[in-house]
Design a protein around this motif. Structure first.
Motif, PDB file in Angstrom:
ATOM      1  N   CYS A  38       0.859  -1.184   0.000  1.00  0.00           N
ATOM      2  CA  CYS A  38       0.000   0.000   0.000  1.00  0.00           C
ATOM      3  C   CYS A  38       0.897   1.237   0.000  1.00  0.00           C
ATOM      4  CB  CYS A  38      -0.912  -0.024   1.237  1.00  0.00           C
ATOM      5  SG  CYS A  38      -2.193   1.243   1.237  1.00  0.00           S
ATOM      6  N   GLY A  39       1.503   1.493  -1.154  1.00  0.00           N
ATOM      7  CA  GLY A  39       2.364   2.663  -1.272  1.00  0.00           C
ATOM      8  C   GLY A  39       1.573   3.958  -1.182  1.00  0.00           C
ATOM      9  N   GLU A  40       2.295   5.046  -1.003  1.00  0.00           N
ATOM     10  CA  GLU A  40       1.672   6.369  -0.898  1.00  0.00           C
ATOM     11  C   GLU A  40       0.755   6.634  -2.090  1.00  0.00           C
ATOM     12  OE1 GLU A  40       3.040  11.081  -0.609  1.00  0.00           O
ATOM     13  OE2 GLU A  40       4.521   9.478  -0.817  1.00  0.00           O
ATOM     14  N   GLY A  41      -0.435   7.149  -1.814  1.00  0.00           N
ATOM     15  CA  GLY A  41      -1.373   7.478  -2.874  1.00  0.00           C
ATOM     16  C   GLY A  41      -2.277   6.332  -3.294  1.00  0.00           C
ATOM     17  N   THR A  42      -2.177   5.187  -2.620  1.00  0.00           N
ATOM     18  CA  THR A  42      -2.992   4.040  -3.021  1.00  0.00           C
ATOM     19  C   THR A  42      -4.481   4.335  -2.905  1.00  0.00           C
ATOM     20  OG1 THR A  42      -1.286   2.392  -2.510  1.00  0.00           O
ATOM     21  CG2 THR A  42      -3.565   1.638  -2.485  1.00  0.00           C
TER      22      THR A  42
END
Length: 309
Positions: A38-42
């Motif tokens: 769940c990277g940034e902006g997901t």
């Protein structure tokens, strides 16, 4: 069962691709979906997709680098605002709970659902009557894990035409036959389950590997998988750089898929040096020369997981 990519870039987001997140859609099997990383902006990517966070059941983190993790607090907080009231379990390496405890408590995030955080160091991390998930340690700058999702075999369907020829109508005896029990009709006819139940449906196997360079831990996770998702940060002319940064090339991903006797390979986690899908074509061609059943991951695209016949 389908794979849906929310982010395919390595390290940092670009205008073309977001950082890593993968959804495993299990709508027919469980009426839910699972997420891997769940990277940034997901959560922004989810808004542009057919996914609904209220249907998110489980979330697996491969490792604690920011491009795989920094989107998690925001997504967990937003889930409640998007109708998410069912329990959610998050799995990942040691340190995940401390990260979430601090970020959620300092921000005073309140969630109208039960959140369970399960830290692991590999092995069996989840199992129920339909699925099991195993994790294995890979080789990266920090502890990084791959996940092997196994769908358990399901009972074969009943030969209803044959049963009707015996005069047997749908009812409790159908259920017994499907469980493998022989039954006797009112007229005294013995019906053997082995004669009226088709072969069990073979469960599918999906392997999702976190960041890694080639290592022994990848093979057991990928062995005979129906779908292998493997990072391909660089083309093979940068193999030395890939090794130094604990990453893999497209060629190395294909070599693993071939050795594991997998059915299909999806490449993801691409370096920002490859801006467009066209610039990724050499990576695809390198991999297909070794393992022809290779495709490039693409955001907002669905990839079915086919069942073995």
């Amino acid at each position: 069962m389908e794979i849906y990519f929310l982010g395919t870039n390595a390290g940092v987001p670009t205008l073309q691709r977001n950082v890593t997140s993968i959804a495993l859609r299990l709508m027919e099997e469980r009426r839910s979906f699972w997420m891997f990383d769940c990277g940034e902006g997901t959560q922004h990517q989810v808004l542009r997709s057919p996914l609904r966070l209220g249907k998110l059941e489980k979330l697996f983190i491969t490792h604690l680098h920011g491009d795989h993790l920094f989107g998690l607090p925001g997504l967990l907080s937003s889930r409640g605002y998007q109708g998410g009231t069912a329990p959610l379990t998050v799995y990942g390496p040691p340190g995940l709970k401390a990260f979430l405890d601090v970020s959620l408590s300092v921000s005073q995030s309140r969630m109208p659902y039960k959140l369970e955080i399960v830290e692991h160091t590999g092995g069996l991390v989840f199992e129920d009557e339909t699925f099991k998930v195993e994790a294995g340690l890979l080789e990266h700058r920090i502890d990084s894990y791959g996940y092997r999702v196994t769908e358990k075999d399901s009972p074969g369907s009943l030969n209803t035409e044959l049963l009707q020829s015996y005069g047997l109508k749908p009812g409790p005896l159908y259920g017994k036959l499907k469980k493998g029990e022989d039954v006797t009709t009112e007229s005294g006819v013995v019906i053997r389950a082995s004669e009226v139940v088709h072969e069990p449906k073979k469960g599918r196997i999906v392997t999702i590997l976190g960041d890694t360079r080639p290592c022994p831990g990848s093979l057991p996770l990928a062995q005979e998988a129906d779908l292998i998702i493997h990072e391909a940060t660089f083309a093979h002319d940068l193999a030395e750089m890939a090794y130094q940064y604990h990453h893999s090339t497209a060629v190395q991903a294909a070599e693993l898929a071939r050795e594991a006797e997998g059915r299909e390979l999806l490449l993801t986690h691409f370096s920002s040096r490859y801006v467009s899908q066209e610039e990724l074509t050499p990576l695809l061609e390198e991999a297909q020369a070794i393992f022809p059943q290779t495709l490039l991951a693409e955001e907002f695209c669905t990839f079915p997981v086919y069942r073995r016949k």
